[in-house]
Write an enzyme that holds these catalytic residues in place. Structure first.
Site, PDB file in Angstrom:
ATOM      1  N   HIS A  16      69.727  96.793  19.484  1.00 25.84           N
ATOM      2  CA  HIS A  16      69.460  95.510  20.170  1.00 25.84           C
ATOM      3  C   HIS A  16      70.796  94.893  20.548  1.00 25.84           C
ATOM      4  O   HIS A  16      71.532  94.390  19.696  1.00 25.84           O
ATOM      5  CB  HIS A  16      68.684  94.557  19.235  1.00 25.84           C
ATOM      6  CG  HIS A  16      68.395  93.216  19.848  1.00 25.84           C
ATOM      7  ND1 HIS A  16      67.210  92.542  19.609  1.00 25.84           N
ATOM      8  CD2 HIS A  16      69.106  92.409  20.671  1.00 25.84           C
ATOM      9  CE1 HIS A  16      67.227  91.385  20.256  1.00 25.84           C
ATOM     10  NE2 HIS A  16      68.372  91.284  20.906  1.00 25.84           N
ATOM     11  N   HIS A  18      72.943  92.776  24.051  1.00 24.53           N
ATOM     12  CA  HIS A  18      72.889  92.214  25.409  1.00 24.53           C
ATOM     13  C   HIS A  18      74.159  92.596  26.146  1.00 24.53           C
ATOM     14  O   HIS A  18      75.253  92.193  25.750  1.00 24.53           O
ATOM     15  CB  HIS A  18      72.768  90.683  25.348  1.00 24.53           C
ATOM     16  CG  HIS A  18      71.526  90.231  24.654  1.00 24.53           C
ATOM     17  ND1 HIS A  18      70.363  89.927  25.332  1.00 24.53           N
ATOM     18  CD2 HIS A  18      71.235  90.084  23.338  1.00 24.53           C
ATOM     19  CE1 HIS A  18      69.425  89.595  24.464  1.00 24.53           C
ATOM     20  NE2 HIS A  18      69.920  89.680  23.247  1.00 24.53           N
ATOM     21  N   LYS A 101      59.488  95.011  25.642  1.00 23.73           N
ATOM     22  CA  LYS A 101      59.963  93.867  24.860  1.00 23.73           C
ATOM     23  C   LYS A 101      59.082  92.657  25.090  1.00 23.73           C
ATOM     24  O   LYS A 101      58.835  92.251  26.228  1.00 23.73           O
ATOM     25  CB  LYS A 101      61.401  93.549  25.274  1.00 23.73           C
ATOM     26  CG  LYS A 101      61.959  92.287  24.667  1.00 23.73           C
ATOM     27  CD  LYS A 101      62.612  92.507  23.339  1.00 23.73           C
ATOM     28  CE  LYS A 101      62.983  91.186  22.698  1.00 23.73           C
ATOM     29  NZ  LYS A 101      64.214  91.196  21.948  1.00 23.73           N
ATOM     30  N   HIS A 138      60.433  89.753  19.998  1.00 22.06           N
ATOM     31  CA  HIS A 138      61.141  88.529  19.617  1.00 22.06           C
ATOM     32  C   HIS A 138      60.081  87.668  18.932  1.00 22.06           C
ATOM     33  O   HIS A 138      59.243  87.061  19.599  1.00 22.06           O
ATOM     34  CB  HIS A 138      61.728  87.814  20.843  1.00 22.06           C
ATOM     35  CG  HIS A 138      62.513  86.607  20.463  1.00 22.06           C
ATOM     36  ND1 HIS A 138      63.878  86.527  20.601  1.00 22.06           N
ATOM     37  CD2 HIS A 138      62.132  85.425  19.901  1.00 22.06           C
ATOM     38  CE1 HIS A 138      64.307  85.358  20.142  1.00 22.06           C
ATOM     39  NE2 HIS A 138      63.252  84.662  19.718  1.00 22.06           N
ATOM     40  N   HIS A 176      65.733  91.304  15.108  1.00 26.93           N
ATOM     41  CA  HIS A 176      66.517  90.268  14.420  1.00 26.93           C
ATOM     42  C   HIS A 176      65.674  89.499  13.397  1.00 26.93           C
ATOM     43  O   HIS A 176      65.536  88.283  13.476  1.00 26.93           O
ATOM     44  CB  HIS A 176      67.214  89.312  15.404  1.00 26.93           C
ATOM     45  CG  HIS A 176      66.437  88.919  16.628  1.00 26.93           C
ATOM     46  ND1 HIS A 176      65.172  88.374  16.564  1.00 26.93           N
ATOM     47  CD2 HIS A 176      66.736  88.991  17.946  1.00 26.93           C
ATOM     48  CE1 HIS A 176      64.759  88.138  17.793  1.00 26.93           C
ATOM     49  NE2 HIS A 176      65.671  88.500  18.651  1.00 26.93           N
ATOM     50  N   ASP A 249      72.235  92.306  18.015  1.00 26.13           N
ATOM     51  CA  ASP A 249      71.906  91.160  18.865  1.00 26.13           C
ATOM     52  C   ASP A 249      73.173  90.465  19.355  1.00 26.13           C
ATOM     53  O   ASP A 249      73.228  89.243  19.444  1.00 26.13           O
ATOM     54  CB  ASP A 249      70.973  90.179  18.165  1.00 26.13           C
ATOM     55  CG  ASP A 249      70.357  89.189  19.151  1.00 26.13           C
ATOM     56  OD1 ASP A 249      70.474  89.410  20.374  1.00 26.13           O
ATOM     57  OD2 ASP A 249      69.763  88.190  18.698  1.00 26.13           O
ATOM     58  N   HIS A 253      77.822  84.493  25.601  1.00 23.30           N
ATOM     59  CA  HIS A 253      77.678  83.386  26.565  1.00 23.30           C
ATOM     60  C   HIS A 253      79.061  82.834  26.813  1.00 23.30           C
ATOM     61  O   HIS A 253      79.860  82.721  25.871  1.00 23.30           O
ATOM     62  CB  HIS A 253      76.791  82.273  25.990  1.00 23.30           C
ATOM     63  CG  HIS A 253      75.355  82.654  25.882  1.00 23.30           C
ATOM     64  ND1 HIS A 253      74.525  82.763  26.980  1.00 23.30           N
ATOM     65  CD2 HIS A 253      74.602  82.965  24.806  1.00 23.30           C
ATOM     66  CE1 HIS A 253      73.317  83.123  26.579  1.00 23.30           C
ATOM     67  NE2 HIS A 253      73.328  83.263  25.267  1.00 23.30           N
TER      68      HIS A 253
HETATM   69  C1  NCD Z   1      69.800  86.120  23.123  1.00 19.92           C
HETATM   70  C2  NCD Z   1      70.474  85.956  24.487  1.00 19.92           C
HETATM   71  O1  NCD Z   1      71.377  85.144  24.578  1.00 19.92           O
HETATM   72  O2  NCD Z   1      70.105  86.677  25.425  1.00 19.92           O
HETATM   73  N1  NCD Z   1      70.052  84.964  22.313  1.00 19.92           N
HETATM   74  C3  NCD Z   1      69.970  84.872  20.985  1.00 19.92           C
HETATM   75  O3  NCD Z   1      70.165  83.772  20.474  1.00 19.92           O
HETATM   76  N2  NCD Z   1      69.701  85.885  20.218  1.00 19.92           N
HETATM   77  C4  NCD Z   1      68.356  86.389  23.325  1.00 19.92           C
HETATM   78  C5  NCD Z   1      67.620  86.833  22.099  1.00 19.92           C
HETATM   79  O4  NCD Z   1      67.802  87.957  21.638  1.00 19.92           O
HETATM   80  O5  NCD Z   1      66.838  86.043  21.590  1.00 19.92           O
HETATM   81 ZN    ZN Z   2      68.832  89.479  21.585  1.00 21.91          ZN
END
Ligand code: NCD
Ligand code: ZN
Length: 347
Positions: A16, A18, A101, A138, A176, A249, A253
Site C-alpha cells: 500500500h 501512494h 479498492k 479503507h 492500514h 501507506d 502531500h
Molecule cells: C492517503 C492519501 O493521502 O492519499 N491518506 C492517508 O491519510 N492515509 C489516503 C489513504 O490511504 O487513506
Molecule cells: Zn493510503
C-alpha cells in the site's frame, strides 16, 4: 538475535503506497523502487483510476519513470457506485488490475467518488470472489455522529461484516489497520488479512494532538489511536502472524497542503525510511527474526504471488533521516525527518 549487526532478508514489497502523479510521482517513486520489488499503488488520484483505460495510462507514466529497474507496480481499481463491470472483469483477468479498492465516500484524500452504499458494489465483489482477486479496504465509516477515533470500529460492524458474511471466499485486506478492534476482526475471520503502517506502530493520539493543536505531519487516515491499539498492532506484526504484512501507506502531500489552517490533507510520507522504521520497531520488540515474514513473505502468500528471489541487507548503522524531499516546486516533509535511526538499508 541479540547483537546482530546486519540482517539479510528477502527483498520486500510494499502492499500500500501512494506514488501520485506528475512531479510528485517523479520524486517519490525512486524511494519505493530502490527497495521493493513490487508496490501496490493506490488509485486515488485527482481523477481516480476507475477503468482499464485510465489504468493503462497511469501504468505507462509509471513505467517511464521506473524504466530499467526491477520494479513492478500493481494497481487496484478504484471502486465507484457506477462501475463498468465488463471492463472491470476483463481488466482483472488481464492483470491490469490486481484487485479493487473500496474507499467509503469522503473518508480520505480524493475519496469524493467513493462508495456511498455497499450494496452498490455487490456485483463487483461477486466478480472479485469468482476470480480470486482481493478487495482492499479503507475501513472507516464517516458519519456526523461517529467520533473520528471510532470510524474503523463502525465500518467493521456496519459494513465490513456484511461483506465478509455475504462473500465468504472473497479475499479481504483491511488496509492500514489502526486499532485493536481491527486486528481482532482480521484474526477472527477467514480469508482476511491486514496491512500495518510504521506510523500506526510508532504514534498515538498524543503525538497527533500536540500543544493544544494538531500536528499536521502526524495527521493521517485512519488517525493514530491509543497506546493499547499501538501495542496490539506491534503484537500482530512482530509475532510472525501470517495475516499481517507490510503496507507503508506512504502518502506524500506538499507542505503547503499540510501547514495550513484549513483543509489539511491527511497522509504521512515515510518512503525515504519506511523499511528502516519497520526494522527499528521489530528491533524494539526483540523480533528481528520475524521482520522478513512481515516484509517479504506474508504479503505475496496472501496475494498468491511468488515470493521474491533477491535479498537485501539492512545494517546496524546510525543515520539521520533527511528532513524534506524537494524537487522543482515540491517540498514534502519526511516522516521522522531530522531524527536518528539505528538501521539502514545497504545497496
Ligand atoms: C492517503 C492519501 O493521502 O492519499 N491518506 C492517508 O491519510 N492515509 C489516503 C489513504 O490511504 O487513506
Ligand atoms: Zn493510503
Amino acid at each position: 538475535m541479540k547483537n546482530k549487526t546486519f540482517l539479510k532478508i528477502i527483498q520486500p514489497d510494499d502492499w500500500h503506497v501512494h506514488l501520485r502523479e506528475g512531479d510528485m510521482m517523479k520524486v517519490v517513486t525512486k524511494f519505493s523502487s530502490r527497495i521493493n520489488n513490487r508496490c501496490v499503488v493506490m488509485p486515488n488520484l485527482e481523477t481516480p483510476i476507475t477503468n482499464s483505460y485510465l489504468a493503462r495510462q497511469y501504468k505507462e507514466h509509471l513505467s517511464l519513470i521506473t524504466a530499467g529497474l526491477n520494479f513492478t507496480t500493481l494497481l487496484p481499481c478504484y471502486l465507484i457506485d457506477s462501475l463498468d463491470l465488463e471492463d472491470f472483469k476483463l481488466a482483472l483477468k488481464e492483470d491490469i488490475f490486481v484487485g479493487a479498492k473500496l474507499y467509503p465516500i469522503n473518508a480520505t484524500t480524493n475519496s469524493s467518488f467513493g462508495i456511498s452504499k455497499i450494496d452498490n458494489i455487490f456485483s463487483a465483489l461477486e466478480i472479485l470472489e469468482e476470480l480470486g482477486k482481493p478487495l482492499l479496504v479503507h475501513g472507516e465509516k464517516v458519519r456526523e455522529d461517529i467520533n473520528i477515533f471510532d470510524r474503523e470500529k463502525y465500518f467493521i460492524d456496519e459494513e465490513l461484516q456484511i461483506i465478509r458474511n455475504r462473500y465468504p471466499s472473497l479475499k479481504i485486506i483491511l488496509e492500514h489497520v489502526s486499532s485493536e478492534y481491527g486486528t481482532d476482526f482480521v484474526n477472527e475471520n477467514k480469508n482476511t488479512a491486514g496491512t500495518i503502517t510504521p506510523h500506526h506502530m510508532m504514534l498515538t493520539k498524543k503525538d497527533f494532538f500536540y500543544e493544544n493543536s494538531i500536528n499536521p505531519h502526524h495527521y493521517c487516515m485512519p488517525v493514530v489511536k491509543e497506546e493499547s491499539d499501538l501495542i496490539a498492532l506491534r503484537r500482530c506484526a512482530c509475532s510472525g502472524n501470517k495475516k499481517f504484512f507490510i503496507g507503508s501507506d506512504s502518502a506524500p502531500h506538499d507542505i503547503v497542503n499540510k501547514e495550513t489552517t484549513s483543509d489539511i490533507k491527511p497522509g504521512i510520507f515515510s518512503a525515504p525510511c519506511s523499511i528502516e522504521l519497520y526494522a527499528e520497531i521489530f528491533n524494539q520488540e526483540n523480533a528481528l527474526e520475524k521482520l522478513e515474514n512481515f516484509t517479504s513473505i506474508n504479503g505475496p502468500e496472501f496475494y498468491n504471488l511468488p515470493i521474491n528471489q533477491d535479498k537485501i541487507y539492512i545494517v546496524k548503522k546510525e543515520w539521520i533521516v533527511e528532513e524534506f524531499t524537494i524537487f522543482n516546486d515540491i517540498k514534502v516533509k519526511n516522516f521522522y525527518g531530522g531524527e536518528k535511526l539505528k538501521w539502514k538499508i545497504e545497496f
